[in-house]
Motif scaffolding. Structure first.
Motif, PDB file in Angstrom:
ATOM      1  N   LEU A  80      23.500 -16.644 -79.059  1.00 15.71           N
ATOM      2  CA  LEU A  80      23.226 -16.778 -80.388  1.00 15.71           C
ATOM      3  C   LEU A  80      21.677 -16.321 -80.851  1.00 15.71           C
ATOM      4  CD1 LEU A  80      24.459 -20.414 -80.943  1.00 15.71           C
ATOM      5  CD2 LEU A  80      25.448 -18.288 -81.579  1.00 15.71           C
ATOM      6  N   LYS A  81      21.019 -16.342 -79.956  1.00 14.47           N
ATOM      7  CA  LYS A  81      19.365 -15.979 -80.280  1.00 14.47           C
ATOM      8  C   LYS A  81      19.068 -14.298 -79.726  1.00 14.47           C
ATOM      9  CE  LYS A  81      14.647 -16.706 -79.521  1.00 14.47           C
ATOM     10  NZ  LYS A  81      13.681 -17.925 -78.642  1.00 14.47           N
ATOM     11  N   LYS A  82      19.635 -14.175 -78.552  1.00 15.68           N
ATOM     12  CA  LYS A  82      19.677 -12.827 -77.868  1.00 15.68           C
ATOM     13  C   LYS A  82      20.625 -12.814 -76.537  1.00 15.68           C
ATOM     14  CE  LYS A  82      15.588 -13.221 -74.946  1.00 15.68           C
ATOM     15  NZ  LYS A  82      14.211 -12.680 -74.949  1.00 15.68           N
ATOM     16  N   LEU A  83      21.140 -11.929 -76.123  1.00 14.57           N
ATOM     17  CA  LEU A  83      22.073 -11.566 -75.088  1.00 14.57           C
ATOM     18  C   LEU A  83      21.323 -12.095 -73.853  1.00 14.57           C
ATOM     19  CD1 LEU A  83      24.709 -10.358 -74.769  1.00 14.57           C
ATOM     20  CD2 LEU A  83      23.604  -8.307 -74.240  1.00 14.57           C
ATOM     21  N   PRO A  84      21.969 -13.026 -73.135  1.00  9.78           N
ATOM     22  CA  PRO A  84      21.318 -13.653 -71.949  1.00  9.78           C
ATOM     23  C   PRO A  84      21.002 -12.455 -70.762  1.00  9.78           C
ATOM     24  CG  PRO A  84      23.138 -15.121 -72.601  1.00  9.78           C
ATOM     25  CD  PRO A  84      23.205 -13.844 -73.270  1.00  9.78           C
ATOM     26  N   LEU A  85      20.079 -12.660 -69.974  1.00 12.18           N
ATOM     27  CA  LEU A  85      19.773 -11.739 -68.955  1.00 12.18           C
ATOM     28  C   LEU A  85      20.807 -12.255 -67.864  1.00 12.18           C
ATOM     29  CD1 LEU A  85      18.061  -9.604 -67.639  1.00 12.18           C
ATOM     30  CD2 LEU A  85      16.551 -11.581 -66.651  1.00 12.18           C
ATOM     31  N   VAL A  86      21.417 -11.098 -67.179  1.00 12.29           N
ATOM     32  CA  VAL A  86      22.384 -11.934 -66.062  1.00 12.29           C
ATOM     33  C   VAL A  86      21.449 -11.125 -64.802  1.00 12.29           C
ATOM     34  CG1 VAL A  86      24.601 -10.881 -64.938  1.00 12.29           C
ATOM     35  CG2 VAL A  86      24.477 -11.425 -67.424  1.00 12.29           C
ATOM     36  N   ILE A  87      21.361 -12.277 -63.878  1.00  9.90           N
ATOM     37  CA  ILE A  87      20.816 -12.027 -62.688  1.00  9.90           C
ATOM     38  C   ILE A  87      21.955 -12.148 -61.497  1.00  9.90           C
ATOM     39  CG2 ILE A  87      18.893 -12.494 -61.252  1.00  9.90           C
ATOM     40  CD1 ILE A  87      17.850 -14.099 -63.660  1.00  9.90           C
ATOM     41  N   PRO A  88      22.422 -10.967 -61.160  1.00  9.66           N
ATOM     42  CA  PRO A  88      23.588 -10.965 -60.305  1.00  9.66           C
ATOM     43  C   PRO A  88      23.097 -10.845 -58.861  1.00  9.66           C
ATOM     44  CG  PRO A  88      23.523  -8.926 -61.247  1.00  9.66           C
ATOM     45  CD  PRO A  88      22.667  -9.746 -61.970  1.00  9.66           C
ATOM     46  N   ASP A  89      23.646 -11.611 -57.643  1.00 12.44           N
ATOM     47  CA  ASP A  89      23.101 -11.552 -56.384  1.00 12.44           C
ATOM     48  C   ASP A  89      23.845  -9.914 -55.931  1.00 12.44           C
ATOM     49  OD1 ASP A  89      22.907 -11.179 -53.712  1.00 12.44           O
ATOM     50  OD2 ASP A  89      23.744 -12.984 -53.197  1.00 12.44           O
ATOM     51  N   THR A  90      22.991  -8.838 -55.409  1.00 12.10           N
ATOM     52  CA  THR A  90      23.897  -7.733 -55.164  1.00 12.10           C
ATOM     53  C   THR A  90      23.904  -7.536 -53.529  1.00 12.10           C
ATOM     54  OG1 THR A  90      21.508  -6.327 -55.200  1.00 12.10           O
ATOM     55  CG2 THR A  90      22.898  -6.403 -57.047  1.00 12.10           C
ATOM     56  N   THR A  91      23.709  -8.434 -52.952  1.00 13.34           N
ATOM     57  CA  THR A  91      24.037  -8.693 -51.490  1.00 13.34           C
ATOM     58  C   THR A  91      25.561  -8.491 -51.295  1.00 13.34           C
ATOM     59  OG1 THR A  91      21.931 -10.071 -51.362  1.00 13.34           O
ATOM     60  CG2 THR A  91      23.023  -9.567 -49.324  1.00 13.34           C
ATOM     61  N   GLY A  92      25.731  -7.539 -50.155  1.00 12.91           N
ATOM     62  CA  GLY A  92      27.199  -7.412 -49.603  1.00 12.91           C
ATOM     63  C   GLY A  92      27.972  -7.117 -51.087  1.00 12.91           C
ATOM     64  N   VAL A  93      28.987  -8.085 -51.423  1.00 14.44           N
ATOM     65  CA  VAL A  93      30.016  -7.373 -52.218  1.00 14.44           C
ATOM     66  C   VAL A  93      29.303  -7.430 -53.781  1.00 14.44           C
ATOM     67  CG1 VAL A  93      32.013  -8.439 -51.103  1.00 14.44           C
ATOM     68  CG2 VAL A  93      30.893  -9.912 -52.978  1.00 14.44           C
ATOM     69  N   GLY A  94      28.166  -7.906 -53.873  1.00 16.82           N
ATOM     70  CA  GLY A  94      27.702  -8.105 -55.260  1.00 16.82           C
ATOM     71  C   GLY A  94      27.038  -6.581 -56.035  1.00 16.82           C
ATOM     72  N   GLN A  95      26.958  -5.554 -55.058  1.00 19.80           N
ATOM     73  CA  GLN A  95      27.103  -4.255 -55.790  1.00 19.80           C
ATOM     74  C   GLN A  95      27.789  -3.573 -56.571  1.00 19.80           C
ATOM     75  OE1 GLN A  95      23.647  -2.777 -55.662  1.00 19.80           O
ATOM     76  NE2 GLN A  95      24.696  -1.326 -57.237  1.00 19.80           N
ATOM     77  N   ALA A  96      29.312  -4.035 -55.960  1.00 21.68           N
ATOM     78  CA  ALA A  96      30.656  -3.568 -56.488  1.00 21.68           C
ATOM     79  C   ALA A  96      30.589  -4.325 -57.958  1.00 21.68           C
ATOM     80  CB  ALA A  96      31.790  -3.977 -55.835  1.00 21.68           C
ATOM     81  N   PHE A  97      30.240  -5.630 -58.184  1.00 19.09           N
ATOM     82  CA  PHE A  97      30.168  -6.378 -59.289  1.00 19.09           C
ATOM     83  C   PHE A  97      29.158  -5.731 -60.234  1.00 19.09           C
ATOM     84  CE2 PHE A  97      27.868  -9.466 -61.902  1.00 19.09           C
ATOM     85  CZ  PHE A  97      28.937 -10.168 -62.326  1.00 19.09           C
ATOM     86  N   VAL A  98      28.043  -5.318 -59.733  1.00 18.45           N
ATOM     87  CA  VAL A  98      27.097  -4.648 -60.848  1.00 18.45           C
ATOM     88  C   VAL A  98      27.648  -3.505 -61.369  1.00 18.45           C
ATOM     89  CG1 VAL A  98      24.761  -3.348 -60.932  1.00 18.45           C
ATOM     90  CG2 VAL A  98      25.016  -5.925 -59.809  1.00 18.45           C
ATOM     91  N   GLU A  99      28.361  -2.774 -60.483  1.00 19.86           N
ATOM     92  CA  GLU A  99      28.773  -1.331 -60.964  1.00 19.86           C
ATOM     93  C   GLU A  99      29.702  -1.541 -61.996  1.00 19.86           C
ATOM     94  OE1 GLU A  99      27.712   1.552 -60.132  1.00 19.86           O
ATOM     95  OE2 GLU A  99      26.240   0.645 -58.826  1.00 19.86           O
ATOM     96  N   GLU A 100      30.626  -2.638 -61.876  1.00 18.78           N
ATOM     97  CA  GLU A 100      31.593  -3.023 -62.979  1.00 18.78           C
ATOM     98  C   GLU A 100      30.936  -3.779 -64.259  1.00 18.78           C
ATOM     99  OE1 GLU A 100      34.875  -2.195 -63.192  1.00 18.78           O
ATOM    100  OE2 GLU A 100      34.246  -0.927 -61.641  1.00 18.78           O
ATOM    101  N   LEU A 101      30.058  -4.442 -63.977  1.00 14.26           N
ATOM    102  CA  LEU A 101      29.227  -5.110 -65.036  1.00 14.26           C
ATOM    103  C   LEU A 101      28.430  -4.356 -66.040  1.00 14.26           C
ATOM    104  CD1 LEU A 101      28.413  -8.096 -66.354  1.00 14.26           C
ATOM    105  CD2 LEU A 101      26.640  -8.022 -64.961  1.00 14.26           C
ATOM    106  N   LYS A 102      27.885  -3.230 -65.477  1.00 11.79           N
ATOM    107  CA  LYS A 102      26.919  -2.322 -66.081  1.00 11.79           C
ATOM    108  C   LYS A 102      27.854  -1.417 -67.159  1.00 11.79           C
ATOM    109  CE  LYS A 102      26.401   1.391 -63.113  1.00 11.79           C
ATOM    110  NZ  LYS A 102      25.325   2.298 -62.112  1.00 11.79           N
ATOM    111  N   LYS A 103      28.960  -1.492 -66.984  1.00 12.82           N
ATOM    112  CA  LYS A 103      30.084  -0.680 -67.793  1.00 12.82           C
ATOM    113  C   LYS A 103      30.048  -1.357 -69.210  1.00 12.82           C
ATOM    114  CE  LYS A 103      32.555   1.489 -64.205  1.00 12.82           C
ATOM    115  NZ  LYS A 103      33.897   1.410 -63.353  1.00 12.82           N
TER     116      LYS A 103
END
Length: 181
Positions: A80-103
């Protein structure tokens, strides 16, 4: 250390997402602990930066694409105010998550690292958990608990926090969940 838990029932539940506090014109951050979806569940938590309240929570044994969908759903809901900052753990499988999320999402935590290959400082998306960063996180949470700042409404999250221990055993050296949790 004793923590303050303000346990209450969710106001509502949407597709497994527990809503404890409805979105307002506040700043929010979304922490994501991605998983493979089979051995341990992913965890997605939305925190009101201004009040310290855990306002929404999701936990599930779901594949990567569903973890991204739930994160984006929560991001849109609490924007409502601004897009929340997402802070994902990129350890292990987290990098695959980030690659999909950034799209599909453009407000993801960035950290600076020194690239030996490029011989310069570069930005990387997500939060990488190492012994030193985990220690920093633990110390920061201790300070917040001393100030009674975080307000954790989710009993499951509170229960998980009570299973967090320090260990000197060779198999579990450091800080983490007790065996079996």
């Amino acid at each position: 250390k004793e923590q303050r838990v303000y346990a209450k029932r969710p106001l509502r539940e949407i597709d497994g997402i527990k809503i404890y506090v409805e979105p307002t014109l506040h700043d929010y951050q979304i922490g994501v602990d991605p998983s493979t979806g089979s051995v341990d569940p992913c965890g997605i938590k939305v925190v009101d930066v201004e009040t310290g309240e855990l306002v929404a929570s999701y936990k599930g044994f779901v594949p990567n694409n569903v973890q991204v969908e739930k994160t984006v759903q929560l991001g849109m809901m609490y924007s409502l105010k601004k897009l929340p900052l997402v802070i994902p753990d990129t350890t292990g499988v987290g990098q695959a998550f980030v690659e999909e999320l950034k799209k599909v999402y453009n407000r993801i935590y960035e950290r600076e690292i020194f690239s030996k290959r490029e011989r310069k400082t570069v930005d990387k998306l997500g939060f990488f958990i190492s012994f030193s960063t985990k220690t920093q996180l633990i110390e920061h949470m201790k300070q917040l608990f001393q100030k009674h700042f975080p307000k954790i409404y989710d009993e499951e999250v509170s229960s998980e926090m009570t299973k967090f221990i320090y260990s000197d055993s060779a198999q579990m050296l450091g800080a983490g969940a007790q065996n079996g949790y």
